[in-house]
Design an enzyme around this catalytic site. Structure first.
Site, PDB file in Angstrom:
ATOM      1  N   ASP A 101       4.327   2.388   5.761  1.00  0.00           N
ATOM      2  CA  ASP A 101       2.751   2.452   5.882  1.00  0.00           C
ATOM      3  C   ASP A 101       1.916   3.488   5.525  1.00  0.00           C
ATOM      4  O   ASP A 101       0.987   4.019   6.200  1.00  0.00           O
ATOM      5  CB  ASP A 101       2.527   2.250   7.423  1.00  0.00           C
ATOM      6  CG  ASP A 101       2.841   0.780   7.881  1.00  0.00           C
ATOM      7  OD1 ASP A 101       2.695  -0.106   7.181  1.00  0.00           O
ATOM      8  OD2 ASP A 101       3.445   0.560   9.031  1.00  0.00           O
ATOM      9  N   ASP A 161       2.828  -7.257   5.192  1.00  0.00           N
ATOM     10  CA  ASP A 161       1.853  -6.093   5.491  1.00  0.00           C
ATOM     11  C   ASP A 161       1.835  -5.007   4.398  1.00  0.00           C
ATOM     12  O   ASP A 161       0.707  -4.459   4.033  1.00  0.00           O
ATOM     13  CB  ASP A 161       2.045  -5.601   6.737  1.00  0.00           C
ATOM     14  CG  ASP A 161       2.702  -6.273   7.901  1.00  0.00           C
ATOM     15  OD1 ASP A 161       3.375  -7.186   7.590  1.00  0.00           O
ATOM     16  OD2 ASP A 161       2.357  -5.885   9.018  1.00  0.00           O
TER      17      ASP A 161
END
Ligand code: GLY
Length: 388
Positions: A101, A161
């Site tokens: 991330d 994502d």
């Protein structure tokens, strides 16, 4: 695509009201959340402070940057810039960075700081984060491994994502001139598109590969209701991720995927507009909503509107504006006494019989919901150069 012209338009006065309310919400947080970050999600609509950990702090810094751009108030910019050393310290010392991330963390914070002011410390931090993301690329399978020990069989997967993490690599390629960042971003993009998109244009949340051969194995959910349902936020990551992929590649593949996943997303919004946390649930369900999914998808539609032909672009802008008005009305926080966030009625994770999650941040604000709602407002209000 579905016609939402039955919803009222977002008038210029209403949009200005929404912007002033949002700026008021962010301003009320400056005393407590300049030297500290916001935790990933609220509890009873109020955030508690957090160290710079998890995948979510970049959204708060990003919200400060957007409020600066919306209002011109340098208090917001100064607060955002004062947080940059914390991001550099975090990546240098590997504090909670063993995951993919890096884009969520470093794009709205440090890439934004660099784009807005030329902040060199921010550029350095974002490039280190890009290198960290590169280190998770798996040649066997051609994807960036999302979580866990690199190469571990039980974590040898990509997740949808990550389409929002790879713009950090496209940016790094541009600022350094090193094509390897782009090569990895494009490989991951291509692998994701091939495997997460299903025949009905819904998407898998995660997809496993064989670590020995790189062969694709199976789609599995982590935060959705079940493996073959469509987790609303995952589908939204697909909408915005494919729009950003188109921004950087101008590939027909990315454009076609955008049309498919956005069509599914819009077709499956309930009559009451704000999506349930998974599209398995339909109008009348008592399951919680995920307002953040709608905010993310609207940003993707407004991004693609920059490149689409004039008819499709007009549809995307008009539809996003009407839906954003509804988001503001139903979910926008309008009083710091009610919440210290921006966007009510989000869901971080919801337990189901088929996923490994516990309930977390259910019917709450989240830092990403707040950020993408603010991004919708700035995109509707003015010409805006994406941080992504
Ligand atoms: N990227 C994690 C989530 O959307 O919850």
């Amino acid at each position: 695509m579905r016609d939402f012209s039955f919803l009222p338009q977002f008038s210029a006065d209403e949009l200005q009201t929404a912007v002033l309310q949002a700026a008021g919400q962010t301003r009320s947080c400056l005393p407590r959340f300049t030297d500290q970050f916001k935790y990933s999600h609220s509890v009873h609509n109020f955030y508690e402070p957090s160290e710079n950990v998890e995948w979510t702090t970049g959204f708060w810094t990003g919200e400060l940057n957007i409020m600066y751009q919306l209002t011109g108030d340098t208090d917001f910019l100064n607060a955002a810039q004062s947080q940059v050393p914390s991001y550099l310290n975090r990546i240098k010392n590997h504090i909670d960075t063993d995951h993919h991330d890096m884009g969520f963390l470093y794009t709205p914070s440090c890439v934004a700081a660099y784009k807005l002011t030329g902040n060199e410390e921010a550029k350095k931090a974002a490039l280190l984060a890009a290198d960290n993301l590169m280190s998770r690329f798996q040649p066997k399978g051609q994807f960036i491994q999302a979580w866990g020990t690199l190469g571990a069989k039980d974590n040898y997967r990509l997740i949808i994502d990550c389409l929002l993490n790879i713009p950090l690599l496209f940016w790094a390629a541009d600022v350094t001139g090193k094509s390897e960042y782009r090569t990895v971003a494009e490989a991951h993009l291509h692998t994701s598109i091939r495997h997460v998109l299903r025949a009905d244009n819904s998407t898998y949340h995660t997809y496993f590969f064989d670590p020995d051969t790189g062969e694709p194995l199976k789609g599995v959910t982590f935060q959705g209701y079940k493996d073959d349902s469509a987790w609303a936020r995952g589908q939204a990551w697909g909408v915005y991720g494919s729009a950003l992929a188109y921004r950087y590649t101008k590939s027909q593949e990315a454009f076609d995927v955008f049309k498919k996943v956005t069509g599914f997303f819009l077709d499956h919004l309930p009559e009451s507009i704000i999506p349930y946390w998974d599209f398995h649930f339909t109008e009348g369900s008592s399951e919680p909503r995920d307002s953040s999914a709608l905010a993310i998808a609207l940003c993707g539609m407004l991004e693609m509107a920059e490149y689409a032909d004039s008819d499709f672009s007009a549809y995307l802008k008009d539809t996003a504006s009407r839906l954003c008005r509804r988001l503001w009305q139903d979910c926008g926080a309008k009083d710091p006494a009610v919440s210290n966030g921006q966007l009510l009625h989000g869901t971080y994770a919801r337990k189901s019989p088929y996923n490994p999650c516990n309930n977390r941040g259910v019917d709450e604000c989240s830092t990403w919901g707040d950020y993408f709602y603010a991004e919708c407002l700035v995109r509707l209000k003015q010409k805006w150069e994406p941080y992504w």
